[in-house]
Scaffold this motif. Structure first.
Motif, PDB file in Angstrom:
ATOM      1  N   UNK A   1       0.838  -1.194   0.000  1.00 28.67           N
ATOM      2  CA  UNK A   1       0.000   0.000   0.000  1.00 28.67           C
ATOM      3  C   UNK A   1       0.875   1.246   0.000  1.00 28.67           C
ATOM      4  N   UNK A   2       0.589   2.142  -0.909  1.00 29.95           N
ATOM      5  CA  UNK A   2       1.272   3.431  -0.917  1.00 29.95           C
ATOM      6  C   UNK A   2       0.421   4.422  -1.688  1.00 29.95           C
ATOM      7  N   UNK A   3       0.906   5.629  -1.800  1.00 25.42           N
ATOM      8  CA  UNK A   3       0.136   6.695  -2.443  1.00 25.42           C
ATOM      9  C   UNK A   3       0.927   7.282  -3.600  1.00 25.42           C
ATOM     10  N   UNK A   4       0.244   7.440  -4.744  1.00 21.75           N
ATOM     11  CA  UNK A   4       0.831   8.079  -5.922  1.00 21.75           C
ATOM     12  C   UNK A   4       0.115   9.395  -6.184  1.00 21.75           C
ATOM     13  N   UNK A   5       0.842  10.303  -6.764  1.00 27.50           N
ATOM     14  CA  UNK A   5       0.220  11.495  -7.325  1.00 27.50           C
ATOM     15  C   UNK A   5       0.575  11.546  -8.797  1.00 27.50           C
ATOM     16  N   UNK A   6      -0.410  11.275  -9.657  1.00 33.05           N
ATOM     17  CA  UNK A   6      -0.202  11.295 -11.105  1.00 33.05           C
ATOM     18  C   UNK A   6      -0.834  12.557 -11.680  1.00 33.05           C
TER      19      UNK A   6
ATOM     20  N   UNK B   1      -3.123  17.562 -10.533  1.00 32.06           N
ATOM     21  CA  UNK B   1      -2.677  16.358  -9.830  1.00 32.06           C
ATOM     22  C   UNK B   1      -3.853  15.475  -9.432  1.00 32.06           C
ATOM     23  N   UNK B   2      -3.671  14.163  -9.533  1.00 33.81           N
ATOM     24  CA  UNK B   2      -4.668  13.178  -9.119  1.00 33.81           C
ATOM     25  C   UNK B   2      -3.996  12.281  -8.077  1.00 33.81           C
ATOM     26  N   UNK B   3      -4.549  12.280  -6.857  1.00 36.77           N
ATOM     27  CA  UNK B   3      -3.975  11.478  -5.783  1.00 36.77           C
ATOM     28  C   UNK B   3      -4.616  10.094  -5.816  1.00 36.77           C
ATOM     29  N   UNK B   4      -3.777   9.057  -5.897  1.00 37.75           N
ATOM     30  CA  UNK B   4      -4.255   7.681  -5.991  1.00 37.75           C
ATOM     31  C   UNK B   4      -3.761   6.886  -4.790  1.00 37.75           C
ATOM     32  N   UNK B   5      -4.674   6.125  -4.182  1.00 34.10           N
ATOM     33  CA  UNK B   5      -4.314   5.161  -3.146  1.00 34.10           C
ATOM     34  C   UNK B   5      -4.096   3.831  -3.847  1.00 34.10           C
TER      35      UNK B   5
ATOM     36  N   UNK C   1      -9.006   6.682  -6.739  1.00 34.92           N
ATOM     37  CA  UNK C   1      -8.878   8.142  -6.760  1.00 34.92           C
ATOM     38  C   UNK C   1      -9.326   8.703  -5.406  1.00 34.92           C
ATOM     39  N   UNK C   2      -8.366   9.231  -4.653  1.00 37.43           N
ATOM     40  CA  UNK C   2      -8.666   9.795  -3.332  1.00 37.43           C
ATOM     41  C   UNK C   2      -8.328  11.284  -3.315  1.00 37.43           C
ATOM     42  N   UNK C   3      -8.397  11.911  -4.497  1.00 40.74           N
ATOM     43  CA  UNK C   3      -8.040  13.328  -4.580  1.00 40.74           C
ATOM     44  C   UNK C   3      -8.924  14.166  -3.674  1.00 40.74           C
ATOM     45  N   UNK C   4     -10.244  13.939  -3.738  1.00 35.42           N
ATOM     46  CA  UNK C   4     -11.159  14.720  -2.916  1.00 35.42           C
ATOM     47  C   UNK C   4     -10.929  14.450  -1.432  1.00 35.42           C
TER      48      UNK C   4
END
Length: 569
Positions: A265-270, A277-281, A303-306
């Protein structure tokens, strides 16, 4: 040799009598057939597998075949095997096809296929392929059969065959592929279900190979990142990131590819196609090939941007609220119930006690506060938990200061009392002001009570706020008995009640001002009507609104001349 004797059978019988082998010349001499004809017949027997040949120099020696007879070999096969002659008569059927037909072999052998118990296989396509095999063309077909409402699938091979007498035939081999076909159908259904699931779930599915490139991208990429799957295939995750984010993800990849572990488990920002930017779990699961070698990761990206934006806002609000709490003039501190230790104190508390927040952390109330304050916060947790409301009290310190203390219960998400929030406000100046106000009030009340005339305070709604001792004597009421009653309904004669109340309402509304003095009757408790000479004054609030009228009056003595005015009291 008789003219009707089968040459092939004769040759086989001669070889069986000479198991050590015979040459072509020996056989020709033994059976009385010329050498070339014997050679031709031996070739047929060799092809049929009924004889074997060994070469010694230039000489060829023939022996009876030691192989298992073909009929016995056919029975070893789990496939259904059927041999037909040129007229499509059954000349051989193995045990498997007899069991499939549910008949004995004698009921099948020698009958045309269309009239035999195997008539189910008499199909136009099968007849066509049999004809092809009779003309030396091998073919394979997959056929579906219905048997007792059961659907069966076979892979059917049609093999050209030559019999001992040189006539053509057909060997039909039916491989039952029903289980494989059902497995394929189930796999296709599973794949279709998986594809539908992948295409419709809100998460983005990515397969990342060992070279860090995408080998699969689900259609959700268009909605989440603005790119089609085709645009992302064979590219790397880093191609859709800022340099700084790409550096962090490269380091993550180096670690997880070196030591594959499930549920990473980690977090990306694409970056979206529009640059946002789109924050992804990201949840990663290793992928292995058929022989168990690690080939990459399947990444499930949500998608956990919000949510990230909301958490950032919450963190900002927490920081803001912490700043507010830390800088308000009141003392604020928090005690943990389980350990009975203080875990937070603001700057006002530091200033009041002369110790830092770090020095207060982890200590009990009696270790921090003066004993008057410590006593208020000591114990009582059960009471506050049962009441579920803040407790409030005043404490006077030996220094002469007065504090207003509050204990407020704080519960966790399961409704268990977890903390006590304490608030202490220095109200020394307020208490002094209240005391002065009480003193002034008592002094004023003393003046009113000592006055030799009747004094009444009538609120803007016509209710009696106060009547002094002299007024109660004149009207015949006990002290406080008139408070809260309507003036006009209680002490004004009925014939004047409506007019005087209307005039009073105009006065309160600011439409008129009361005269300096006026004569107006009142009714005592025993029903006597008394003439009173009134002096009226209006009380106003800071906005100029009339909130009450203060009237002082004295009873009129008969024989004296009093001038009448419009009455309001």
């Amino acid at each position: 040799m008789g003219s009707t004797t089968d040459p092939l059978s004769l040759l086989l019988a001669t070889l069986k009598e000479n198991p050590r082998g015979m040459s072509v010349s020996d056989l020709a001499a033994a059976v009385g057939i010329n050498r070339n004809t014997v050679s031709r017949y031996l070739d047929v027997l060799l092809v049929a597998g009924q004889v074997e040949m060994k070469t010694y120099g230039k000489a060829k020696v023939f022996y009876p075949s030691q192989r298992v007879p073909i009929a016995a070999m056919l029975n070893f096969s789990s496939d259904l095997v059927l041999v037909l002659d040129r007229d499509r008569r059954v000349v051989q059927a193995n045990d498997a096809i007899c069991a499939f037909a549910g008949r004995e072999r004698d009921e099948i052998i020698g009958k045309p296929i269309e009239t035999s118990p195997l008539a189910a296989f008499d199909h136009p396509l099968i007849r066509s392929r049999i004809n092809d095999a009779l003309n030396s063309r091998e073919s394979t077909e997959e056929l579906r059969f219905l048997r007792h409402s059961e659907e069966l699938f076979f892979r059917v091979k049609f093999l050209p065959t030559v019999f001992n007498d040189g006539t053509p035939g057909v060997t039909i081999i039916l491989e039952n592929i029903t289980d494989a076909r059902r497995a394929e159908d189930a796999l296709r259904e599973s794949e279709s279900l998986f594809r539908s699931l992948v295409e419709n779930i809100s998460d983005l599915i990515l397969n990342v190979d060992g070279d860090r490139t995408f080998s699969y991208v689900s259609p959700k990429s268009m909605e989440i990142l603005g790119y089609t799957p085709e645009e992302m295939l064979q590219k790397m995750p880093f191609d859709f990131m800022t340099p700084e984010d790409a550096r962090k993800v490269r380091e993550q990849f180096d670690a997880i590819f070196a030591d594959p572990r499930p549920r990473v488990l980690f977090e990306w920002t694409m970056l979206h196609r529009d640059g946002n930017p789109v924050v992804l779990e990201v949840s990663g699961t290793p992928i292995y090939d058929m022989i168990g070698d690690f080939t990459g990761y399947r990444m499930v990206c949500r998608d956990v941007t919000e949510r990230a934006r909301a958490l950032k806002q919450v963190a900002q609000w927490k920081s803001f609220l912490y700043s507010v709490v830390n800088n308000i003039p009141s003392m604020v501190f928090v005690r943990e119930i389980e350990r009975d230790r203080f875990v937070f104190a603001n700057k006002a508390t530091e200033f009041f006690l002369g110790v830092t927040q770090e020095e207060m952390a982890g200590k009990r109330a009696d270790e921090i506060f003066p004993h008057e304050i410590a006593a208020f916060f000591a114990g009582g947790d059960r009471e506050i938990a049962e009441r579920s409301v803040p407790l409030e009290g005043r404490v006077s310190l030996s220094s002469g200061r007065t504090l207003l203390l509050k204990r407020i219960p704080v519960y966790n998400s399961r409704g268990v009392l977890r903390y006590i929030l304490g608030i202490a406000e220095d109200i020394t100046d307020r208490v002094a002001a209240e005391n002065r106000l009480v003193t002034e009030r008592d002094r004023a009340k003393g003046y009113v009570e000592a006055a030799g005339v009747m004094i009444a305070v009538i609120g803007a709604d016509g209710t009696i706020d106060l009547v002094n001792r002299k007024g109660n004597e004149i009207l015949g009421y006990a002290e406080g008995e008139l408070t809260g009653k309507n003036w006009f309904a209680t002490v004004v004669p009925e014939r004047l009640r409506e007019r005087l109340e209307r005039n009073f309402q105009r006065l309160v509304a600011g439409g008129i001002e009361p005269p300096p003095s006026e004569k107006s009757p009142v009714v005592s408790r025993d029903g006597r009507e008394l003439q009173i000479l009134w002096h009226n004054a209006l009380l106003r609030d800071t906005d100029g609104r009339v909130v009450a009228m203060v009237s002082s009056g004295e009873e009129i003595v008969e024989g004296l001349d009093y001038r009448e005015h419009a009455s309001y009291a």
